[in-house]
Design a protein around this motif. Sequence first.
Motif, PDB file in Angstrom:
ATOM      1  N   HIS B 181     -63.759  23.005 -30.021  1.00 11.06           N
ATOM      2  CA  HIS B 181     -64.992  22.812 -30.791  1.00 11.06           C
ATOM      3  C   HIS B 181     -66.173  23.333 -29.978  1.00 11.06           C
ATOM      4  O   HIS B 181     -66.064  23.459 -28.755  1.00 11.06           O
ATOM      5  CB  HIS B 181     -65.169  21.318 -31.113  1.00 11.06           C
ATOM      6  CG  HIS B 181     -66.154  21.046 -32.216  1.00 11.06           C
ATOM      7  ND1 HIS B 181     -67.365  20.430 -31.993  1.00 11.06           N
ATOM      8  CD2 HIS B 181     -66.089  21.300 -33.545  1.00 11.06           C
ATOM      9  CE1 HIS B 181     -68.013  20.315 -33.162  1.00 11.06           C
ATOM     10  NE2 HIS B 181     -67.258  20.833 -34.102  1.00 11.06           N
ATOM     11  N   TYR B 182     -67.287  23.639 -30.642  1.00 12.88           N
ATOM     12  CA  TYR B 182     -68.435  24.199 -29.926  1.00 12.88           C
ATOM     13  C   TYR B 182     -69.310  23.118 -29.284  1.00 12.88           C
ATOM     14  O   TYR B 182     -70.334  23.414 -28.692  1.00 12.88           O
ATOM     15  CB  TYR B 182     -69.278  25.081 -30.848  1.00 12.88           C
ATOM     16  CG  TYR B 182     -70.118  24.324 -31.857  1.00 12.88           C
ATOM     17  CD1 TYR B 182     -69.568  23.880 -33.055  1.00 12.88           C
ATOM     18  CD2 TYR B 182     -71.458  24.034 -31.604  1.00 12.88           C
ATOM     19  CE1 TYR B 182     -70.310  23.181 -33.975  1.00 12.88           C
ATOM     20  CE2 TYR B 182     -72.220  23.325 -32.517  1.00 12.88           C
ATOM     21  CZ  TYR B 182     -71.645  22.906 -33.695  1.00 12.88           C
ATOM     22  OH  TYR B 182     -72.395  22.200 -34.598  1.00 12.88           O
ATOM     23  N   ARG B 183     -68.871  21.851 -29.438  1.00 13.00           N
ATOM     24  CA  ARG B 183     -69.567  20.755 -28.786  1.00 13.00           C
ATOM     25  C   ARG B 183     -68.572  19.937 -27.958  1.00 13.00           C
ATOM     26  O   ARG B 183     -67.376  20.073 -28.107  1.00 13.00           O
ATOM     27  CB  ARG B 183     -70.257  19.862 -29.835  1.00 13.00           C
ATOM     28  CG  ARG B 183     -71.492  20.535 -30.441  1.00 13.00           C
ATOM     29  CD  ARG B 183     -72.031  19.839 -31.678  1.00 13.00           C
ATOM     30  NE  ARG B 183     -71.766  18.430 -31.723  1.00 13.00           N
ATOM     31  CZ  ARG B 183     -72.529  17.474 -31.136  1.00 13.00           C
ATOM     32  NH1 ARG B 183     -73.621  17.814 -30.479  1.00 13.00           N
ATOM     33  NH2 ARG B 183     -72.210  16.218 -31.236  1.00 13.00           N
ATOM     34  N   PRO B 185     -67.682  16.461 -27.681  1.00 10.62           N
ATOM     35  CA  PRO B 185     -66.796  15.327 -27.984  1.00 10.62           C
ATOM     36  C   PRO B 185     -65.372  15.726 -28.404  1.00 10.62           C
ATOM     37  O   PRO B 185     -64.400  15.218 -27.844  1.00 10.62           O
ATOM     38  CB  PRO B 185     -67.528  14.610 -29.119  1.00 10.62           C
ATOM     39  CG  PRO B 185     -68.967  14.966 -28.936  1.00 10.62           C
ATOM     40  CD  PRO B 185     -68.969  16.376 -28.411  1.00 10.62           C
ATOM     41  N   ASN B 186     -65.259  16.616 -29.391  1.00  7.69           N
ATOM     42  CA  ASN B 186     -63.916  16.965 -29.872  1.00  7.69           C
ATOM     43  C   ASN B 186     -63.156  17.818 -28.869  1.00  7.69           C
ATOM     44  O   ASN B 186     -61.925  17.772 -28.809  1.00  7.69           O
ATOM     45  CB  ASN B 186     -64.006  17.686 -31.216  1.00  7.69           C
ATOM     46  CG  ASN B 186     -64.298  16.721 -32.351  1.00  7.69           C
ATOM     47  OD1 ASN B 186     -64.534  15.534 -32.118  1.00  7.69           O
ATOM     48  ND2 ASN B 186     -64.292  17.216 -33.562  1.00  7.69           N
ATOM     49  N   PHE B 230     -56.080  16.655 -39.342  1.00  3.97           N
ATOM     50  CA  PHE B 230     -56.677  17.282 -40.514  1.00  3.97           C
ATOM     51  C   PHE B 230     -56.629  18.794 -40.342  1.00  3.97           C
ATOM     52  O   PHE B 230     -56.340  19.283 -39.247  1.00  3.97           O
ATOM     53  CB  PHE B 230     -58.112  16.796 -40.746  1.00  3.97           C
ATOM     54  CG  PHE B 230     -58.944  16.717 -39.492  1.00  3.97           C
ATOM     55  CD1 PHE B 230     -59.663  17.802 -39.056  1.00  3.97           C
ATOM     56  CD2 PHE B 230     -58.987  15.534 -38.740  1.00  3.97           C
ATOM     57  CE1 PHE B 230     -60.423  17.734 -37.899  1.00  3.97           C
ATOM     58  CE2 PHE B 230     -59.735  15.459 -37.573  1.00  3.97           C
ATOM     59  CZ  PHE B 230     -60.459  16.566 -37.155  1.00  3.97           C
ATOM     60  N   LEU B 231     -56.898  19.514 -41.428  1.00  7.01           N
ATOM     61  CA  LEU B 231     -56.792  20.972 -41.386  1.00  7.01           C
ATOM     62  C   LEU B 231     -58.011  21.585 -40.708  1.00  7.01           C
ATOM     63  O   LEU B 231     -59.047  20.941 -40.559  1.00  7.01           O
ATOM     64  CB  LEU B 231     -56.689  21.542 -42.808  1.00  7.01           C
ATOM     65  CG  LEU B 231     -55.515  21.060 -43.648  1.00  7.01           C
ATOM     66  CD1 LEU B 231     -55.502  21.787 -44.986  1.00  7.01           C
ATOM     67  CD2 LEU B 231     -54.211  21.288 -42.913  1.00  7.01           C
ATOM     68  N   GLY B 232     -57.869  22.844 -40.338  1.00  3.32           N
ATOM     69  CA  GLY B 232     -58.975  23.564 -39.738  1.00  3.32           C
ATOM     70  C   GLY B 232     -60.063  23.858 -40.752  1.00  3.32           C
ATOM     71  O   GLY B 232     -59.805  23.951 -41.952  1.00  3.32           O
ATOM     72  N   ALA B 233     -61.287  23.986 -40.264  1.00  2.65           N
ATOM     73  CA  ALA B 233     -62.418  24.352 -41.121  1.00  2.65           C
ATOM     74  C   ALA B 233     -62.263  25.800 -41.560  1.00  2.65           C
ATOM     75  O   ALA B 233     -61.507  26.564 -40.964  1.00  2.65           O
ATOM     76  CB  ALA B 233     -63.722  24.176 -40.353  1.00  2.65           C
ATOM     77  N   SER B 237     -67.002  30.041 -42.751  1.00  2.00           N
ATOM     78  CA  SER B 237     -68.047  29.068 -43.024  1.00  2.00           C
ATOM     79  C   SER B 237     -68.618  28.477 -41.731  1.00  2.00           C
ATOM     80  O   SER B 237     -69.812  28.195 -41.644  1.00  2.00           O
ATOM     81  CB  SER B 237     -67.469  27.960 -43.909  1.00  2.00           C
ATOM     82  OG  SER B 237     -68.435  26.993 -44.202  1.00  2.00           O
ATOM     83  N   ARG B 284     -50.200  16.271 -46.221  1.00  5.77           N
ATOM     84  CA  ARG B 284     -51.456  17.024 -46.350  1.00  5.77           C
ATOM     85  C   ARG B 284     -51.171  18.529 -46.283  1.00  5.77           C
ATOM     86  O   ARG B 284     -51.736  19.317 -47.040  1.00  5.77           O
ATOM     87  CB  ARG B 284     -52.397  16.596 -45.215  1.00  5.77           C
ATOM     88  CG  ARG B 284     -53.806  17.138 -45.303  1.00  5.77           C
ATOM     89  CD  ARG B 284     -54.734  16.321 -44.417  1.00  5.77           C
ATOM     90  NE  ARG B 284     -54.864  14.968 -44.923  1.00  5.77           N
ATOM     91  CZ  ARG B 284     -54.995  13.879 -44.164  1.00  5.77           C
ATOM     92  NH1 ARG B 284     -55.038  13.990 -42.853  1.00  5.77           N
ATOM     93  NH2 ARG B 284     -55.101  12.695 -44.708  1.00  5.77           N
TER      94      ARG B 284
END
Lengths: 110, 372
Positions: B181-183, B185-186, B230-233, B237, B284
């Motif tokens: 992730h670009y931040r 926490p994740n 969960f799936l990727g964004a 987008s 899912r």
Amino acid sequence: MDTYYKSQHLADFPKISESSPELGKKFFDYYGAVFADGALTAREKSLIALAVAHAVQCPYCIDAYTQDCQQKGADLEQMTEAVHVSVAIRGGSSLVHGLQMREHAKKLGM
Amino acid sequence: MRPATLPIRLEEIAGDLAQDRATPRATQSLQRRAAPLAAPAAQLRLLKAVPLDADFDALAGATLKPAALEIFQVNLGKLCNMTCRHCHVDAGPDRTDAMMDDATVEEVLAAIRRSGARTVDVTGGAPELHPRFRDLVQAAIDAGKHVMDRCNLTVLLLPRNAGLVDWLAERNVEIVASLPHYRRPNTDAQRGDGAFERSVRALRVLNAAGYGKGDPHRRLTLVSNPAGAFLGATQASVEREWREGLMRDFGVSFDRLFVLNNMPIARFLDWLQQSGNLESYLQRLVNAYNPAALDGLMCRNTLSVGWDGRLYDCDFNQMLDLEIDLPPNGRAGGAHVRDFDEAAWQRRRIVTARHCFGCTAGAGSSCGGQTA
């Protein structure tokens, strides 16, 4: 009905169209279009939806948009800030009505 | 712990990693933990036992056919300075047991030279930790191939890799760097506390060497995996948001973003099971099955070579021991890189199982990012 909220309702949401297919289709087409990338990104819209879900305190929406925000790449800090936006507006909305209270109080008081 | 036959340079590298306190680590390898899921057969059994009303082969088998060979992917082995929670390789600093030996490196180079693939994709583990990494990259460049280095970023900061970024830049090697992730926490949740800070430091080193600034000869591709079940964004987008966020917060730039789904195998499978997400995640993936994702799947145009020289349709099949299915008239032992025959490879049947739903979910997922 033994409980009012069931998590299965979320998956069954499309069944609402069964008794009114035309309106159901219009609603779900509209709903899909609202959340597509536009002037706002799909992720920005999902964060707004998460905030509104908390304002309307809808457990279905909170479940759905927590996952949707994560899937659109939002992290827990960002999602928590979105909830605080909802809290600030709800709290601010109560507080700003305090000015009405003050006007009434000033009128009646000495 | 270390095998007596370990070549001396690999032994040195493993020793350095054992002493390395700077690289964050999120967990330990399944093998180190002696977890039952360390065995590929146990992973396949667990996947098969999940109640799912869907058969990948029935859905996709007729459509999923081999295409021309474009990518020659070499997995140099499972040694890595990190131990990310979602790792599909079960890589880690203890995995000296699964590293490509010198004879296999030579056989790989010979196969690269005679193959029609345009791209050589080098992966691991952290491929930069293999003693023959530079030899392999140089030989692939000399053979006229475009080379991609699948890099975990933090490995570039190890003292032994000082100067490596400039060496790669001089050879126009594309860096395909994983960054969840670009931040922070994740990223730290998936890769260990402090991983984000070290990743940003590595990105600065890459930017300083000319990577990630729009120069096609210094291409920096970032690869994001979701930090959870969960799936990727959608790639297109979120790319702008990543670009703006990394530049605003850290002054760092990149050229393109790939978003992948997490495959339900190895450490991610273990995490799914431990966290109670296994059934819902597989469901899912099945619910999000997207036939439009099939055409661009990597298994169609990629040869995947394992650390021991065996051949696979993708790196995920490799980790599950699902070897390539060559036509019956293929030579005996034809599933080894020393016998690689591109014409026979073209006639193979692509091997699939339930984990393949990970690549066809949502916008699709492959080594080259989303496919639909």
